[in-house]
Design a protein around this motif. Structure first.
Motif, PDB file in Angstrom:
ATOM      1  N   UNK A  10     -61.569 -64.866   9.078  1.00  0.00           N
ATOM      2  CA  UNK A  10     -60.559 -65.927   9.124  1.00  0.00           C
ATOM      3  C   UNK A  10     -60.430 -66.586   7.751  1.00  0.00           C
ATOM      4  N   UNK A  11     -61.560 -66.813   7.121  1.00  0.00           N
ATOM      5  CA  UNK A  11     -61.559 -67.450   5.786  1.00  0.00           C
ATOM      6  C   UNK A  11     -60.754 -66.605   4.808  1.00  0.00           C
ATOM      7  N   UNK A  12     -61.033 -65.328   4.752  1.00  0.00           N
ATOM      8  CA  UNK A  12     -60.328 -64.449   3.814  1.00  0.00           C
ATOM      9  C   UNK A  12     -58.847 -64.353   4.146  1.00  0.00           C
ATOM     10  N   UNK A  13     -58.532 -64.367   5.438  1.00  0.00           N
ATOM     11  CA  UNK A  13     -57.128 -64.317   5.855  1.00  0.00           C
ATOM     12  C   UNK A  13     -56.377 -65.548   5.369  1.00  0.00           C
ATOM     13  N   UNK A  14     -57.013 -66.708   5.499  1.00  0.00           N
ATOM     14  CA  UNK A  14     -56.367 -67.952   5.060  1.00  0.00           C
ATOM     15  C   UNK A  14     -56.205 -67.951   3.549  1.00  0.00           C
ATOM     16  N   UNK A  15     -57.245 -67.542   2.844  1.00  0.00           N
ATOM     17  CA  UNK A  15     -57.169 -67.514   1.367  1.00  0.00           C
ATOM     18  C   UNK A  15     -55.987 -66.667   0.918  1.00  0.00           C
ATOM     19  N   UNK A  16     -55.801 -65.524   1.577  1.00  0.00           N
ATOM     20  CA  UNK A  16     -54.719 -64.622   1.184  1.00  0.00           C
ATOM     21  C   UNK A  16     -53.355 -65.148   1.628  1.00  0.00           C
ATOM     22  N   UNK A  46     -49.996 -74.531   7.574  1.00  0.00           N
ATOM     23  CA  UNK A  46     -50.641 -74.343   8.875  1.00  0.00           C
ATOM     24  C   UNK A  46     -49.848 -73.325   9.698  1.00  0.00           C
ATOM     25  N   UNK A  47     -48.516 -73.455   9.664  1.00  0.00           N
ATOM     26  CA  UNK A  47     -47.677 -72.490  10.395  1.00  0.00           C
ATOM     27  C   UNK A  47     -47.889 -71.070   9.856  1.00  0.00           C
ATOM     28  N   UNK A  48     -48.029 -70.962   8.547  1.00  0.00           N
ATOM     29  CA  UNK A  48     -48.276 -69.660   7.922  1.00  0.00           C
ATOM     30  C   UNK A  48     -49.615 -69.092   8.395  1.00  0.00           C
ATOM     31  N   UNK A  49     -50.600 -69.945   8.498  1.00  0.00           N
ATOM     32  CA  UNK A  49     -51.931 -69.506   8.962  1.00  0.00           C
ATOM     33  C   UNK A  49     -51.846 -69.054  10.422  1.00  0.00           C
ATOM     34  N   UNK A  50     -51.102 -69.802  11.214  1.00  0.00           N
ATOM     35  CA  UNK A  50     -50.928 -69.431  12.633  1.00  0.00           C
ATOM     36  C   UNK A  50     -50.326 -68.027  12.738  1.00  0.00           C
ATOM     37  N   UNK A  51     -49.272 -67.793  11.968  1.00  0.00           N
ATOM     38  CA  UNK A  51     -48.588 -66.492  11.980  1.00  0.00           C
ATOM     39  C   UNK A  51     -49.554 -65.383  11.553  1.00  0.00           C
ATOM     40  N   UNK A  52     -50.332 -65.658  10.507  1.00  0.00           N
ATOM     41  CA  UNK A  52     -51.269 -64.657   9.995  1.00  0.00           C
ATOM     42  C   UNK A  52     -52.352 -64.344  11.025  1.00  0.00           C
ATOM     43  N   UNK A  53     -52.870 -65.382  11.673  1.00  0.00           N
ATOM     44  CA  UNK A  53     -53.924 -65.193  12.680  1.00  0.00           C
ATOM     45  C   UNK A  53     -53.376 -64.404  13.869  1.00  0.00           C
ATOM     46  N   UNK A  54     -52.156 -64.753  14.281  1.00  0.00           N
ATOM     47  CA  UNK A  54     -51.553 -64.033  15.409  1.00  0.00           C
ATOM     48  C   UNK A  54     -51.427 -62.549  15.086  1.00  0.00           C
ATOM     49  N   UNK A  55     -50.967 -62.264  13.879  1.00  0.00           N
ATOM     50  CA  UNK A  55     -50.725 -60.870  13.532  1.00  0.00           C
ATOM     51  C   UNK A  55     -52.023 -60.102  13.319  1.00  0.00           C
ATOM     52  N   UNK A  56     -52.970 -60.734  12.625  1.00  0.00           N
ATOM     53  CA  UNK A  56     -54.225 -60.039  12.309  1.00  0.00           C
ATOM     54  C   UNK A  56     -55.039 -59.748  13.558  1.00  0.00           C
ATOM     55  N   UNK A  57     -55.104 -60.716  14.460  1.00  0.00           N
ATOM     56  CA  UNK A  57     -56.022 -60.601  15.591  1.00  0.00           C
ATOM     57  C   UNK A  57     -55.325 -60.274  16.906  1.00  0.00           C
ATOM     58  N   UNK A  58     -53.992 -60.178  16.881  1.00  0.00           N
ATOM     59  CA  UNK A  58     -53.258 -59.837  18.103  1.00  0.00           C
ATOM     60  C   UNK A  58     -53.385 -60.894  19.180  1.00  0.00           C
ATOM     61  N   UNK A  59     -53.443 -62.170  18.756  1.00  0.00           N
ATOM     62  CA  UNK A  59     -53.507 -63.261  19.731  1.00  0.00           C
ATOM     63  C   UNK A  59     -52.217 -64.060  19.638  1.00  0.00           C
ATOM     64  N   UNK A  60     -52.002 -64.905  20.613  1.00  0.00           N
ATOM     65  CA  UNK A  60     -50.773 -65.700  20.633  1.00  0.00           C
ATOM     66  C   UNK A  60     -51.133 -67.172  20.782  1.00  0.00           C
ATOM     67  N   UNK A  61     -50.495 -67.977  19.945  1.00  0.00           N
ATOM     68  CA  UNK A  61     -50.656 -69.425  20.089  1.00  0.00           C
ATOM     69  C   UNK A  61     -49.358 -69.919  20.703  1.00  0.00           C
ATOM     70  N   UNK A  62     -49.433 -70.269  21.982  1.00  0.00           N
ATOM     71  CA  UNK A  62     -48.187 -70.467  22.727  1.00  0.00           C
ATOM     72  C   UNK A  62     -47.541 -71.818  22.583  1.00  0.00           C
ATOM     73  N   UNK A  63     -48.293 -72.817  22.250  1.00  0.00           N
ATOM     74  CA  UNK A  63     -47.633 -74.102  22.054  1.00  0.00           C
ATOM     75  C   UNK A  63     -48.341 -74.931  20.978  1.00  0.00           C
TER      76      UNK A  63
END
Lengths: 88, 223, 388
Positions: A10-16, A46-63
Motif C-alpha cells: 500500500x505504501x509503495x502504491x501511494x508513493x507512486x 485521497x481520491x487518486x489513492x482510492x482509485x489506485x487501491x481499487x485497481x491494484x487489489x480488486x476491491x471496491x469502496x462503495x461510499x
C-alpha cells in the motif's frame, strides 16, 4: 497487528500514484496519516489513492463514509484491503 | 492608457529539472512547472515591487495552443485501457488547470483568464491584459504563453521549441509611479505584431508554435 | 456615470440546451420547473447535423443555431468586420478528435490520421470557424476558464464596448458532453445520477450538460432593435485556494459580487434577484451560499435561484445560458424557482426562491464560480428608459 506485506504494498502504491518520491520511504510507516501531520494529501490525492487501491487489489469502496473510515493511515488501508479480500 | 512591459522571462525544460523533486510540484504538469519558473524569474527581477499584496491584486492571463493535452491523453488512455479514471489527471487536464496552478502558487486573486489559440494566443492575451489595465481592474498583469507537446508527437515533423514566456505589464503611468524601467513600449508591440510570421492554415502538424507566439517573441528580445 | 451613457445593451439572445432549441422554449420549461436531466446528464436532442456540419461537430452546430437566433433578434444577419466575437468553451470540438487521439496514443492509429482531426483540438479553431460563418469579425478572443469562462466573456465584451474598441460584440458559450468531463467529474465524485438539488440539505452533486448560449451586446448608440437589458457591471476575482475546490467561505465569490455591484454604482439593497452558480455540489453551494449571505448582510436579502436542476451544468456555456435567463427575467419581470429544493441546507442562510413568480426586478446579480478558483459576477439591469 497490520499485515506488513500489505502495508509495504500500500505504501509503495501511494508513493507512486500521488508522486511522493521526494519523501524518504523509510519514514513512512503503517501509522503515517494520509492527511495533516503525515503525507499531507488533499482531497483529490485521497481520491487518486482510492482509485489506485481499487485497481491494484480488486476491491471496491462503495461510499464516501467507508472511504473516510478506512483511508486514514497506511495501516487502516492495509487492514481494509485484507478484510475486503477475505470476504471475496 | 498605454500598456508597457516592465519585466520578462522565458523558461525551457533545462531550467526546471530541479523542480521534479520538490513537494509542491509533485502533481504539477510540465506546462505548470515551466510557467512557474518563468513567473519566478519575472517576479524576482522586480522583487521589491511584486510583494505578496501586489501579487494578490494582480491579473494573470495565460495562453496555450494545445492546453494540458498530456494530462488529457493520460486520462483518456487510462480510461480506454483499464476503465480507470484518474482524478489527478483530470484535475490537470483542463486548459484552465495551468492558470489555476499559477494563481495558487503566486497568490494571485485578481482577474485571471485562460485563453486558447495556437496562432494568435499571445495577441489575445496582450489585448485582454490591456483591457483589464485600462479599466483599472488590476495594477499589474502577467501575460503568459506556454507550449509543450506530448512525447508521442515527435514524429516526422519533429519537435519545435517548447517553453513558457512571461511579460509583466502595467500602464505607463504605473511604471512612472514606481520608477520602473520600460522594457517594451506599445510601439514595440505594434511593430512586433506586424511582423507576425506566416503560420500555415489549416493548422497542420502537431508541432509547438511557441517560438511564433507574440509574447515569446517580445520576451526573447529581453532575455 | 449614468446608465444612459455608454451603456452595454443586450439586444439578442440564442439558446440550445437539453430543454430544447430556442430561448422561449428554454424559459418556458424552466419557469414551469421542468428538468432536461436524464440519468444525471443533460444531453441536447438534435437529430443529425442541422447545418451541413458533419465535419465540424456538435459544438459548431449548437453555436451556429444559438448565434443565428441571437443575431436575428438583434436585427442582424451577420456581424461587421469591425465587430467583436468572444467564445467561451472548456472542451470545444472534443467529439471530433478525442477518439482518434486515444487510438494514436495506444499506437493503433498513425500521426497522419490524427492530424486530420487534431486541427480541431485547439479551442481557437472553433472560434475561427464560427467567425468565418458570421461575418468574419476581426476582434476575437477564446476564453477557456472552465465554469466561469462565459461570464468572463460577457464581462470582457462589455469592457470592449465601454472602452470603444468595438460597437458590438457577439458573446457565446458552448459545451458538448464528453467522456473527459463526465468521467473526470465522476472521478472527483462530484456527479449526481438524479437532477441536481442546489442548496438542498440532501444534495448529491452536479449534472453535467451541454448546449450553447449566445448574446449580442451593443453600445447604446448603435442599437437597431430593442435593448433587452444593460450589463451594468462585472467582478472578476480568483480564490488562489485549490485547483478544483472553492474557498470554504467563498471569499473570492464575495469579492466578485462586491466588484460587480460597486462597478454598477449600486448598493446591495438595489439587487432584486440573485441568479446563483448553485451547482448542487456540497462544497460549491455551501461556499457560494455563505458568500451571498455575507454580501447581503445588513441589506435586504433578495431571493436566490439556481436553475441547474432544470438545465444542468454546461461548464463553459453555463455563464451565457444562465445570462439568457437573467435577461428574460428582466424582460418578463419574473423570478424563477430554484428547482430541486425540498429541505434547505440550514448552513446556507439564504432566501431561496421556492416558486416562479412575478416580481419587480430592476437589477440582477449573476454569479459563476469555476475550477481553478475563477469567480465572475455580472449585474444585469433594466434598460435605462425603463429605469428613468
Amino acid at each position: 497487528m497490520h499485515n506488513q506485506s500489505l502495508v509495504s504494498e500500500v505504501k509503495n502504491l501511494i508513493i507512486t500514484s500521488v508522486n511522493l518520491h521526494h519523501l524518504d520511504p523509510a519514514a513512512i510507516t503503517a501509522d503515517t496519516s494520509l492527511r495533516e501531520g503525515g503525507l499531507e494529501l488533499d482531497s483529490v490525492d485521497i481520491l487518486e489513492v482510492v482509485v489506485a487501491v481499487e485497481q491494484q487489489f480488486g476491491v471496491k469502496i462503495n461510499d464516501a463514509e467507508v472511504g473516510k473510515q478506512h483511508f486514514r493511515t497506511i495501516g487502516t488501508i492495509a487492514d481494509f484491503v485484507e478484510e475486503a479480500k477475505s470476504k471475496q | 492608457m498605454k500598456m508597457v512591459v516592465v519585466a520578462a522571462a522565458v523558461s525551457h525544460d533545462e531550467d526546471v529539472k530541479s523542480y521534479v523533486t520538490q513537494a509542491a510540484f509533485r502533481k504539477a504538469s510540465r506546462k505548470m512547472t515551466l510557467c512557474f519558473d518563468a513567473m519566478k524569474k519575472a517576479v524576482s527581477s522586480l522583487a521589491d515591487i511584486f510583494t505578496p499584496e501586489r501579487l494578490a491584486a494582480a491579473g494573470l492571463i495565460l495562453n496555450s495552443g494545445f492546453g494540458e493535452i498530456e494530462a488529457t491523453g493520460g486520462f483518456l488512455k487510462g480510461l480506454a485501457e483499464n476503465g480507470v479514471a484518474r482524478p489527478i489527471f483530470f484535475q490537470n487536464s483542463l486548459h484552465n488547470s495551468t492558470t489555476g496552478f499559477l494563481a495558487i502558487q503566486y497568490g494571485i486573486q485578481g482577474p485571471v483568464f485562460t485563453v486558447n489559440h495556437r496562432t494568435r494566443g499571445g495577441d489575445e492575451v496582450l489585448d485582454i491584459s490591456e483591457t483589464l489595465l485600462a479599466d483599472s481592474l488590476c495594477e499589474f498583469c502577467f501575460a503568459v504563453t506556454v507550449e509543450t507537446v506530448p512525447p508521442e508527437f515527435s514524429g516526422p515533423t519533429g519537435v519545435d521549441r517548447e517553453g513558457a514566456a512571461v511579460l509583466a505589464l502595467c500602464s505607463e503611468a504605473t511604471a512612472a509611479k514606481y520608477g520602473l524601467k520600460v522594457l517594451i513600449t506599445p510601439d514595440d508591440v505594434l511593430k512586433e505584431s506586424a511582423h507576425h510570421p506566416r503560420i500555415e492554415l489549416p493548422l497542420t502538424g502537431l508541432k509547438s508554435l511557441f517560438r511564433y507566439d507574440l509574447i515569446t517573441r517580445l520576451a526573447d528580445r529581453l532575455t | 456615470m449614468s446608465l444612459a451613457t455608454r451603456s452595454v445593451c443586450v439586444t439578442g439572445l440564442g439558446v440550445v440546451s437539453c430543454l430544447g432549441i430556442g430561448v422561449n422554449r428554454f424559459w418556458d420549461r424552466v419557469e414551469r420547473g421542468e428538468s432536461g436531466i436524464v440519468e444525471g446528464l443533460g444531453a441536447v436532442q438534435l437529430d443529425g447535423p442541422q447545418l451541413g456540419s458533419e465535419t465540424e461537430g456538435r459544438a459548431f452546430e449548437f453555436s451556429m443555431l444559438a448565434a443565428k437566433e441571437a443575431l436575428t433578434q438583434a436585427g442582424l444577419s451577420r456581424l461587421d468586420p469591425d465587430d467583436g466575437f468572444i467564445l467561451a468553451t472548456t472542451t470545444g470540438q472534443i467529439d471530433i478528435w478525442a477518439t482518434e487521439f486515444v487510438e494514436f496514443l495506444r499506437q493503433k492509429s498513425s500521426q497522419e490520421d490524427l492530424e486530420v482531426v487534431f486541427r480541431h483540438q485547439s479551442l481557437g479553431a472553433l472560434l475561427d470557424t464560427i467567425a468565418s460563418h458570421i461575418g468574419q469579425p476581426s476582434k476575437t478572443a477564446l476564453i477557456s476558464s472552465a465554469c466561469s469562462a462565459a461570464t468572463q466573456a460577457l464581462a470582457l465584451g462589455s469592457m470592449w464596448i465601454r472602452q470603444g474598441k468595438v460597437k458590438r460584440c457577439l458573446v457565446g458559450g458552448v459545451e458538448v458532453l464528453s467522456s473527459l468531463t463526465v468521467e473526470g467529474f465522476k472521478s472527483l465524485q462530484l456527479l449526481s445520477s438524479e437532477p441536481a438539488r442546489p442548496f438542498d440539505s440532501s444534495r448529491k452533486g452536479i449534472n453535467l450538460s451541454e448546449g450553447a448560449g449566445f448574446l449580442v451586446l451593443e453600445a447604446s448608440d448603435v442599437v437597431k432593435q430593442k435593448s433587452l437589458a444593460i450589463i451594468s457591471g462585472s467582478g472578476l476575482t480568483t480564490d488562489a485556494f485549490h485547483m478544483t475546490g472553492p474557498h470554504p467561505e467563498g471569499e473570492g465569490c464575495f469579492q466578485a459580487m462586491a466588484q460587480a455591484v460597486r462597478s454598477s454604482h449600486l448598493s446591495p439593497n438595489e439587487i432584486s434577484w440573485v441568479h446563483a452558480h448553485g451547482t448542487g455540489s456540497d462544497l460549491n453551494d455551501l461556499s457560494e451560499g455563505r458568500a451571498i449571505a455575507r454580501f447581503f448582510d445588513g441589506a435586504t436579502l433578495p431571493p436566490v435561484t439556481s436553475t441547474k436542476y432544470n438545465h444542468g451544468h454546461a461548464l463553459g456555456a453555463s455563464g451565457t445560458l444562465e445570462a439568457v435567463l437573467c435577461v428574460e427575467a428582466l424582460r418578463r419581470q419574473t423570478v424563477l424557482k430554484s428547482g430541486g429544493l425540498e429541505h434547505q441546507d440550514p448552513r446556507i442562510p439564504l432566501v431561496v426562491a421556492r416558486e416562479s413568480a412575478p416580481r419587480a426586478i430592476r437589477h440582477i446579480l449573476k454569479n459563476t464560480l469555476g475550477f481553478g478558483g475563477i469567480n465572475a459576477a455580472l449585474v444585469f439591469s433594466q434598460p435605462a428608459e425603463a429605469l428613468s
